[in-house]
Scaffold this active site. Sequence first.
Site, short mmCIF file in Angstrom:
data_model
loop_
_atom_site.label_atom_id
_atom_site.label_comp_id
_atom_site.label_asym_id
_atom_site.label_seq_id
_atom_site.Cartn_x
_atom_site.Cartn_y
_atom_site.Cartn_z
N LYS A 55 0.83 -1.21 0.00
CA LYS A 55 0.00 0.00 0.00
C LYS A 55 0.86 1.25 0.00
CE LYS A 55 -3.88 -2.42 2.06
NZ LYS A 55 -4.76 -2.67 3.21
N GLN A 99 -4.64 -1.27 9.76
CA GLN A 99 -4.67 -2.61 9.14
C GLN A 99 -5.15 -3.63 10.16
OE1 GLN A 99 -3.93 -3.14 5.87
NE2 GLN A 99 -4.01 -5.36 5.88
N ASP A 122 -11.16 3.13 4.64
CA ASP A 122 -11.50 1.71 4.62
C ASP A 122 -13.01 1.49 4.65
OD1 ASP A 122 -9.52 -0.14 4.29
OD2 ASP A 122 -9.00 -0.32 6.41
N1 L37 Z 1 -8.26 -1.93 3.36
N2 L37 Z 1 -7.61 -4.10 3.56
C1 L37 Z 1 -7.92 -2.96 4.17
N3 L37 Z 1 -7.93 -2.82 5.49
C2 L37 Z 1 -7.62 -3.87 6.26
O1 L37 Z 1 -7.65 -3.71 7.59
N4 L37 Z 1 -6.95 -6.17 6.45
C3 L37 Z 1 -7.28 -5.09 5.69
C4 L37 Z 1 -7.29 -5.15 4.31
N5 L37 Z 1 -6.96 -6.31 3.65
C5 L37 Z 1 -6.05 -6.29 2.65
O2 L37 Z 1 -5.30 -5.36 2.49
N6 L37 Z 1 -6.07 -7.36 1.85
C6 L37 Z 1 -5.30 -7.56 0.74
C7 L37 Z 1 -5.26 -8.84 0.26
C8 L37 Z 1 -4.50 -9.15 -0.86
C9 L37 Z 1 -3.78 -8.16 -1.51
C10 L37 Z 1 -3.82 -6.88 -1.04
C11 L37 Z 1 -4.58 -6.58 0.07
C12 L37 Z 1 -2.94 -8.47 -2.70
O3 L37 Z 1 -2.35 -7.60 -3.28
N7 L37 Z 1 -2.85 -9.74 -3.10
C13 L37 Z 1 -2.08 -10.19 -4.24
C14 L37 Z 1 -1.10 -11.27 -3.82
C15 L37 Z 1 -0.19 -10.84 -2.73
C16 L37 Z 1 0.68 -11.99 -2.21
O4 L37 Z 1 1.41 -12.58 -3.03
O5 L37 Z 1 0.58 -12.30 -1.00
C17 L37 Z 1 -3.02 -10.77 -5.27
O6 L37 Z 1 -2.67 -10.75 -6.45
O7 L37 Z 1 -4.09 -11.25 -4.88
#
Ligand code: L37
Length: 298
Positions: A55, A99, A122
């Site tokens: 982020k 988070q 959020d």
């Molecule tokens: N806004 N989001 C917000 N607030 C929170 O309190 N927990 C939480 C939240 N969750 C969050 O950020 N989830 C999230 C899940 C997956 C990704 C980003 C955010 C993401 O980018 N996933 C990638 C793979 C990442 C990896 O390899 O681990 C994807 O392509 O899915």
Amino acid sequence: MPEAVRIDGKGFADGLRARIAAAAEAFALHAGRRPGLAVVLVGEDAASQVYVGAKGRACIEAGIASFEHRLPATTGAAELLVLIERLNRDPEVDGILVQLPLPEGLDEQAVIAAIDPDKDVDGFHVINAGRLSVGQEGFVPCTPLGCLMLLRDHLGDLSGLEAVVIGRSNIVGKPMAQLLTDANATVTIAHSRTRDLPEVVRRADIVVAAVGRPEMVRGDWIKPGATVIDVGINRLPPTEDRPKGRLVGDVAYAEALGVAGAITPVPGGVGPMTIAVLLRNTLVAAHRHAGMDAPSGI
Ligand code: L37
Ligand code: NAP
């Protein structure tokens, strides 16, 4: 039956981030400052560390100022609330994200309640949940809003479609069901007490799976041609050739490919949208704080 279309969440998110970057630059020219996002991470949750890092980088790339606050797991509630109060008053901070999950002992609802609702990018504050539920302008949680964007992009008008949301959490399932209802879909919310989940899912033109159980939704649960949005992010145990463990969704992707009309992959589907929508919400917050109209088309 032809193979399902792979909905490119990563690609869509990249485009959205480019539009946000352009709008953030225009904002900075007018307002004399960049939009700002404060991200608060308490403790050492491994997945949260990765997401908070991603982020922060995404902010910088989009021309949004990022203020990271990483606190030890031993941080007390009072200390955390003092920080949030300070961020609430800071004119450089348009958005505040704490988070989740928080370490054991910290009351998540109390912490979220301390965030100024107009900085709650959020969309987790009860005020924003209430605004969504009655149709007032506020902030919508990033993950379900990202899912809706992908659905609209792929299907256009959702009116009259049967949608099944699996999961009823405050951060994904409930707001997702609300957004689909507002988009004139006919919505069913399924959860752990749902009787005969496969039969319920078979009715759906749109399936949104937000459960947290690796590959729970099988190919033969899916109505031929349905659009499947897989929110699940599950890391499987490490193996010899995958020492970090494979990332899978809540849907058995390989099975669903042969039945669905379209499906989001994991990774590369909903996850990248979550981050892009966070930037979008921050940009919108900045415009509201500066008394400017939010940019259209974002
Ligand atoms: N806004 N989001 C917000 N607030 C929170 O309190 N927990 C939480 C939240 N969750 C969050 O950020 N989830 C999230 C899940 C997956 C990704 C980003 C955010 C993401 O980018 N996933 C990638 C793979 C990442 C990896 O390899 O681990 C994807 O392509 O899915
Ligand atoms: P959560 O709070 O744990 O909620 C899970 C929901 O699934 C609950 O409503 C639960 O029902 C339901 N459920 C559990 N077992 C079930 C079963 N066997 N059959 C039917 N329903 C069942 O999870 P969440 O925060 O909503 O997250 C869900 C998933 O999405 C997780 O994998 C998470 O990592 C992922 N996620 C991804 C992103 C992203 O950006 N891609 C963002 C957030 C979350 P009950 O209510 O009855 O317990």
